[in-house]
Design a protein around this motif. Structure first.
Motif, PDB file in Angstrom:
ATOM      1  N   ALA A  21      29.722  11.474  28.604  1.00 18.38           N
ATOM      2  CA  ALA A  21      29.849  11.886  30.004  1.00 18.38           C
ATOM      3  C   ALA A  21      31.297  12.262  30.324  1.00 18.38           C
ATOM      4  CB  ALA A  21      29.374  10.767  30.928  1.00 18.38           C
ATOM      5  N   GLU A  22      32.247  11.545  29.734  1.00 23.57           N
ATOM      6  CA  GLU A  22      33.660  11.793  30.016  1.00 23.57           C
ATOM      7  C   GLU A  22      34.243  12.922  29.179  1.00 23.57           C
ATOM      8  OE1 GLU A  22      35.537   8.023  29.351  1.00 23.57           O
ATOM      9  OE2 GLU A  22      34.643   7.131  31.140  1.00 23.57           O
ATOM     10  N   GLU A  23      33.885  12.969  27.886  1.00 23.79           N
ATOM     11  CA  GLU A  23      34.551  13.887  26.969  1.00 23.79           C
ATOM     12  C   GLU A  23      33.658  14.976  26.396  1.00 23.79           C
ATOM     13  OE1 GLU A  23      37.138  12.011  24.099  1.00 23.79           O
ATOM     14  OE2 GLU A  23      37.202  10.195  25.324  1.00 23.79           O
ATOM     15  N   GLY A  24      32.356  14.852  26.565  1.00 24.04           N
ATOM     16  CA  GLY A  24      31.446  15.858  26.039  1.00 24.04           C
ATOM     17  C   GLY A  24      30.816  15.437  24.728  1.00 24.04           C
ATOM     18  N   VAL A  25      29.847  16.242  24.287  1.00 27.06           N
ATOM     19  CA  VAL A  25      29.070  15.894  23.097  1.00 27.06           C
ATOM     20  C   VAL A  25      29.879  15.941  21.808  1.00 27.06           C
ATOM     21  CG1 VAL A  25      26.846  16.534  24.087  1.00 27.06           C
ATOM     22  CG2 VAL A  25      28.181  18.244  22.840  1.00 27.06           C
ATOM     23  N   ASP A  26      31.046  16.543  21.840  1.00 26.49           N
ATOM     24  CA  ASP A  26      31.875  16.622  20.637  1.00 26.49           C
ATOM     25  C   ASP A  26      32.851  15.458  20.503  1.00 26.49           C
ATOM     26  OD1 ASP A  26      30.673  18.989  19.759  1.00 26.49           O
ATOM     27  OD2 ASP A  26      31.999  20.209  21.013  1.00 26.49           O
ATOM     28  N   VAL A  27      32.734  14.450  21.359  1.00 29.30           N
ATOM     29  CA  VAL A  27      33.598  13.285  21.252  1.00 29.30           C
ATOM     30  C   VAL A  27      33.469  12.719  19.842  1.00 29.30           C
ATOM     31  CG1 VAL A  27      31.862  11.679  22.154  1.00 29.30           C
ATOM     32  CG2 VAL A  27      34.277  11.109  22.346  1.00 29.30           C
ATOM     33  N   SER A  28      34.557  12.256  19.297  1.00 34.77           N
ATOM     34  CA  SER A  28      34.520  11.776  17.916  1.00 34.77           C
ATOM     35  C   SER A  28      33.740  10.473  17.802  1.00 34.77           C
ATOM     36  CB  SER A  28      35.943  11.623  17.377  1.00 34.77           C
ATOM     37  OG  SER A  28      36.394  10.310  17.460  1.00 34.77           O
ATOM     38  N   LEU A  29      33.009  10.349  16.696  1.00 36.43           N
ATOM     39  CA  LEU A  29      32.278   9.116  16.435  1.00 36.43           C
ATOM     40  C   LEU A  29      33.247   7.948  16.280  1.00 36.43           C
ATOM     41  CD1 LEU A  29      29.492  10.358  13.989  1.00 36.43           C
ATOM     42  CD2 LEU A  29      29.354   9.975  16.452  1.00 36.43           C
ATOM     43  N   ARG A  30      34.403   8.217  15.715  1.00 41.02           N
ATOM     44  CA  ARG A  30      35.433   7.186  15.563  1.00 41.02           C
ATOM     45  C   ARG A  30      35.876   6.661  16.932  1.00 41.02           C
ATOM     46  NH1 ARG A  30      37.828   5.995  11.142  1.00 41.02           N
ATOM     47  NH2 ARG A  30      37.402   7.973  10.139  1.00 41.02           N
ATOM     48  N   ASP A  31      35.998   7.571  17.906  1.00 40.83           N
ATOM     49  CA  ASP A  31      36.386   7.160  19.259  1.00 40.83           C
ATOM     50  C   ASP A  31      35.286   6.316  19.902  1.00 40.83           C
ATOM     51  OD1 ASP A  31      38.109   7.113  21.549  1.00 40.83           O
ATOM     52  OD2 ASP A  31      36.807   8.611  22.483  1.00 40.83           O
ATOM     53  N   ILE A  32      34.035   6.700  19.691  1.00 37.65           N
ATOM     54  CA  ILE A  32      32.924   5.916  20.235  1.00 37.65           C
ATOM     55  C   ILE A  32      32.939   4.516  19.635  1.00 37.65           C
ATOM     56  CG2 ILE A  32      30.404   5.693  20.317  1.00 37.65           C
ATOM     57  CD1 ILE A  32      30.314   8.790  20.485  1.00 37.65           C
ATOM     58  N   ALA A  33      33.135   4.428  18.320  1.00 41.49           N
ATOM     59  CA  ALA A  33      33.191   3.120  17.650  1.00 41.49           C
ATOM     60  C   ALA A  33      34.342   2.287  18.204  1.00 41.49           C
ATOM     61  CB  ALA A  33      33.323   3.300  16.144  1.00 41.49           C
ATOM     62  N   ARG A  34      35.497   2.920  18.380  1.00 40.42           N
ATOM     63  CA  ARG A  34      36.663   2.201  18.915  1.00 40.42           C
ATOM     64  C   ARG A  34      36.378   1.676  20.309  1.00 40.42           C
ATOM     65  NH1 ARG A  34      39.958   3.517  22.421  1.00 40.42           N
ATOM     66  NH2 ARG A  34      39.536   5.747  22.373  1.00 40.42           N
ATOM     67  N   ARG A  35      35.786   2.525  21.162  1.00 38.91           N
ATOM     68  CA  ARG A  35      35.454   2.110  22.527  1.00 38.91           C
ATOM     69  C   ARG A  35      34.452   0.949  22.536  1.00 38.91           C
ATOM     70  NH1 ARG A  35      34.663   6.770  26.867  1.00 38.91           N
ATOM     71  NH2 ARG A  35      36.446   8.103  26.450  1.00 38.91           N
ATOM     72  N   ALA A  36      33.547   0.960  21.549  1.00 38.22           N
ATOM     73  CA  ALA A  36      32.535  -0.094  21.461  1.00 38.22           C
ATOM     74  C   ALA A  36      33.075  -1.345  20.789  1.00 38.22           C
ATOM     75  CB  ALA A  36      31.308   0.412  20.707  1.00 38.22           C
ATOM     76  N   ASP A  37      34.324  -1.264  20.322  1.00 38.55           N
ATOM     77  CA  ASP A  37      34.984  -2.388  19.648  1.00 38.55           C
ATOM     78  C   ASP A  37      34.247  -2.782  18.364  1.00 38.55           C
ATOM     79  OD1 ASP A  37      37.177  -4.061  19.479  1.00 38.55           O
ATOM     80  OD2 ASP A  37      36.156  -5.733  20.488  1.00 38.55           O
ATOM     81  N   VAL A  38      33.818  -1.744  17.622  1.00 39.14           N
ATOM     82  CA  VAL A  38      33.204  -1.958  16.312  1.00 39.14           C
ATOM     83  C   VAL A  38      33.836  -0.982  15.335  1.00 39.14           C
ATOM     84  CG1 VAL A  38      30.980  -2.690  17.306  1.00 39.14           C
ATOM     85  CG2 VAL A  38      31.305  -0.285  16.661  1.00 39.14           C
ATOM     86  N   GLY A  39      33.623  -1.228  14.066  1.00 39.05           N
ATOM     87  CA  GLY A  39      34.098  -0.297  13.049  1.00 39.05           C
ATOM     88  C   GLY A  39      33.194   0.923  12.962  1.00 39.05           C
TER      89      GLY A  39
END
Length: 195
Positions: A21-39
């Motif tokens: 919603a904030e960054e679009g569908v191309d947001v990096s999977l690494r960023d999603i993992a970081r935000r979720a506090d997982v590897g």
């Protein structure tokens, strides 16, 4: 699926939804993992590809919109049901930046993980449109594919910063063009002034 695994999966989907919603569908999977506090490996264990993650996230929303269409079919006037569903569909699609491109591609690609969900969503809208057409309140020269394309177009407008302020007005213009007599609906559409 074990309860803790489901909880982790649901958490990843919630975080991914916010990130998209904030960054679009191309947001990096690494960023999603970081935000979720997982590897990243944890994210990939649940969702091995970007498309798998998007499919899981979008399938839920598409399912809710499909269920909403069924509810609307059973209640209210055909034109109000159609416009209400169309408005909800555009609003939901606009929530996830860039999803319209994925939807447009997936509806034609039978190999896409999103294909089945997109086809179900288009079918739900088609039923509402057919119902309104049978009641004589929607144009006969519009079909479900057109309606699906209009959802994508209207959502794209809402995704463009310079056009977003006009999105509600343009929704009303498009919805009014689909209906044969927008003055008879409680959808909030104002008919064009007489010339």
């Amino acid at each position: 699926m074990r309860a803790d695994a489901r909880k982790n999966r649901d958490h990843l989907l919630a975080v991914a939804g916010t990130a998209i919603a904030e960054e679009g569908v191309d947001v990096s999977l690494r960023d999603i993992a970081r935000r979720a506090d997982v590897g990243l490996a944890t994210l990939l264990r649940h969702f091995p590809t970007r498309e798998a993650l998007l499919e899981a996230l979008l399938r839920t929303g598409f399912g809710e919109l499909t269920a909403k269409a069924k509810e609307l079919e059973a209640s209210g006037s055909p034109e109000d049901a159609l416009v209400s569903w169309l408005r909800d569909c555009v609003a939901w699609t606009t929530e996830y930046r860039g999803v319209t491109v994925l939807m447009a591609a997936a509806i034609e690609d039978t190999e896409s993980a999103l294909h089945t969900s997109c086809v179900a969503l288009r079918a739900a809208g088609s039923r509402l449109l057919t119902r309104a057409q049978a009641a004589g309140t929607a144009r006969d020269d519009v079909d479900g594919a057109d309606l699906f394309a209009l959802v994508a177009a209207l959502a794209w407008l809402g995704d463009q910063p310079s056009l977003a302020p006009r999105a509600d007005h343009l929704f009303d213009v498009v919805a009014g063009a689909i209906l044969t007599d927008p003055a008879n609906t409680d959808s909030g559409i104002t008919p064009p002034p007489a010339t």
